[in-house]
Design an enzyme around this catalytic site. Structure first.
Site, mmCIF file in Angstrom:
data_model
loop_
_atom_site.group_PDB
_atom_site.id
_atom_site.type_symbol
_atom_site.label_atom_id
_atom_site.label_comp_id
_atom_site.label_asym_id
_atom_site.label_seq_id
_atom_site.Cartn_x
_atom_site.Cartn_y
_atom_site.Cartn_z
ATOM 1 N N HIS A 70 -2.098 -54.326 32.301
ATOM 2 C CA HIS A 70 -3.412 -54.947 32.137
ATOM 3 C C HIS A 70 -4.295 -54.535 33.305
ATOM 4 O O HIS A 70 -5.354 -53.982 33.114
ATOM 5 C CB HIS A 70 -3.281 -56.467 32.049
ATOM 6 C CG HIS A 70 -4.548 -57.165 31.688
ATOM 7 N ND1 HIS A 70 -4.595 -58.474 31.260
ATOM 8 C CD2 HIS A 70 -5.840 -56.749 31.696
ATOM 9 C CE1 HIS A 70 -5.856 -58.823 31.019
ATOM 10 N NE2 HIS A 70 -6.629 -57.794 31.285
ATOM 11 N N GLU A 128 -11.598 -52.592 33.937
ATOM 12 C CA GLU A 128 -10.710 -53.082 34.982
ATOM 13 C C GLU A 128 -11.185 -52.657 36.369
ATOM 14 O O GLU A 128 -11.162 -53.445 37.317
ATOM 15 C CB GLU A 128 -9.277 -52.611 34.723
ATOM 16 C CG GLU A 128 -8.614 -53.270 33.528
ATOM 17 C CD GLU A 128 -8.516 -54.773 33.685
ATOM 18 O OE1 GLU A 128 -9.045 -55.505 32.811
ATOM 19 O OE2 GLU A 128 -7.927 -55.232 34.692
ATOM 20 N N HIS A 132 -12.643 -55.654 38.601
ATOM 21 C CA HIS A 132 -11.657 -56.051 39.604
ATOM 22 C C HIS A 132 -11.563 -55.093 40.789
ATOM 23 O O HIS A 132 -11.500 -55.524 41.937
ATOM 24 C CB HIS A 132 -10.283 -56.198 38.943
ATOM 25 C CG HIS A 132 -10.250 -57.197 37.842
ATOM 26 N ND1 HIS A 132 -10.425 -58.550 38.051
ATOM 27 C CD2 HIS A 132 -10.073 -57.050 36.493
ATOM 28 C CE1 HIS A 132 -10.350 -59.193 36.893
ATOM 29 N NE2 HIS A 132 -10.139 -58.310 35.935
#
Length: 276
Positions: A70, A128, A132
């Site tokens: 993930h 992502e 993040h």
């Protein structure tokens, strides 16, 4: 996986150490008693890094005998989090960046083990990084000795993959007799114990959708920067997302299965849902 093993894996991956040396006495993130000024050697405010994994079954993604990636998330020490921290470093060309950096092996691995279960892989990787990766303060351009554009993007993706390779959730569960099955169910404590065995005994967060196991988050504190630093496993900072018993672990390609929509991340502590 232990801290020394993680360090050895980093060396084996052929990492190029382009960061300044960090003081030997610098504390682990989230474990300091006083403020730490060196922002390139101390992860803050995102001092808890999470390597997160999916088990998608309908539609299935990745190999039938492996969980998939993930991401790598920098959560704050209290379990809260920042997101989309630097608009100037948001990119929409991850594949091109990796190709330009000669990271073709990494790209091939990501295509197999970091897929978007329903959609475009590139979009998932971009999301992502943008959400993040840009929030990890120790890999900002100013932290490199000899920075080249987007170097931190490739390093972030490589580190995520390196951590994932050291956390084989499928094998850990299978070793404890926990295998995908259309009818069998398991206790949460059994699953947590099996996964803790590959995380220095520290309990990860597990999530369920419609009673079926579909996500794992492994938590770390870091000594040094996020790429070359020492990763110390810690217990989850988030309350479990599965019931205590009756947990299904469905085979991929099962008709009665669940999908971990990558766009959402449940914050069980606050019972809210956030884009992920």
């Amino acid at each position: 996986m232990g801290m020394l093993a993680l360090g050895a894996m980093q060396l084996a991956a052929g990492a190029v150490f382009e960061f300044p040396s960090c003081p030997k006495d610098i504390p682990f993130s989230c474990q300091n008693s006083t403020a730490v000024a060196d922002s390139c050697c101390f992860n803050s405010p995102g001092g808890a890094l999470l390597q997160t994994q999916f088990w998608d079954t309908n539609p299935p993604s990745g190999p039938s005998d492996s969980w998939t990636i993930h991401g790598l998330w920098p959560d704050n020490c209290d379990g809260s989090y920042g997101q989309f921290c630097d608009k100037s470093r948001e990119y929409s060309n991850i594949t091109a960046i990796l190709q330009e950096q000669g990271r073709t092996e990494l790209l091939s691995y990501m295509k197999k083990y970091w897929p978007n279960y329903e959609g475009d892989d590139e979009e998932f990787w971009e999301h992502e990084w943008n959400k993040h990766g840009t929030c990890i303060n120790t890999i900002e351009p100013s932290c490199y000795k000899d920075y080249s554009p987007q170097k931190e993007v490739g390093d972030y993706l490589q580190k995520t993959v390196d951590l994932f390779k050291g956390l084989d959730s499928y094998k850990a569960l299978a070793k404890a007799g926990i295998v995908p099955d259309s009818s069998k169910t398991y206790k949460r404590s059994e699953i947590e114990s099996a996964l803790a065995a590959i995380h220095d005994g520290k309990k990860p967060y597990i999530s369920c959708e419609d009673g079926a196991l579909n996500e794992i988050w492994y938590f770390y504190n870091i000594k040094g920067n996020a790429i070359t630093g020492e990763y110390q496993p810690i217990d989850t900072l988030t309350s479990p997302g599965c019931s205590t018993s009756g947990i299904k672990y469905l085979p991929k390609k099962s008709e009665n299965s669940t999908a971990s929509a990558w766009k959402f991340r449940s914050d069980k502590a606050s019972q809210s849902v956030r884009f992920n």
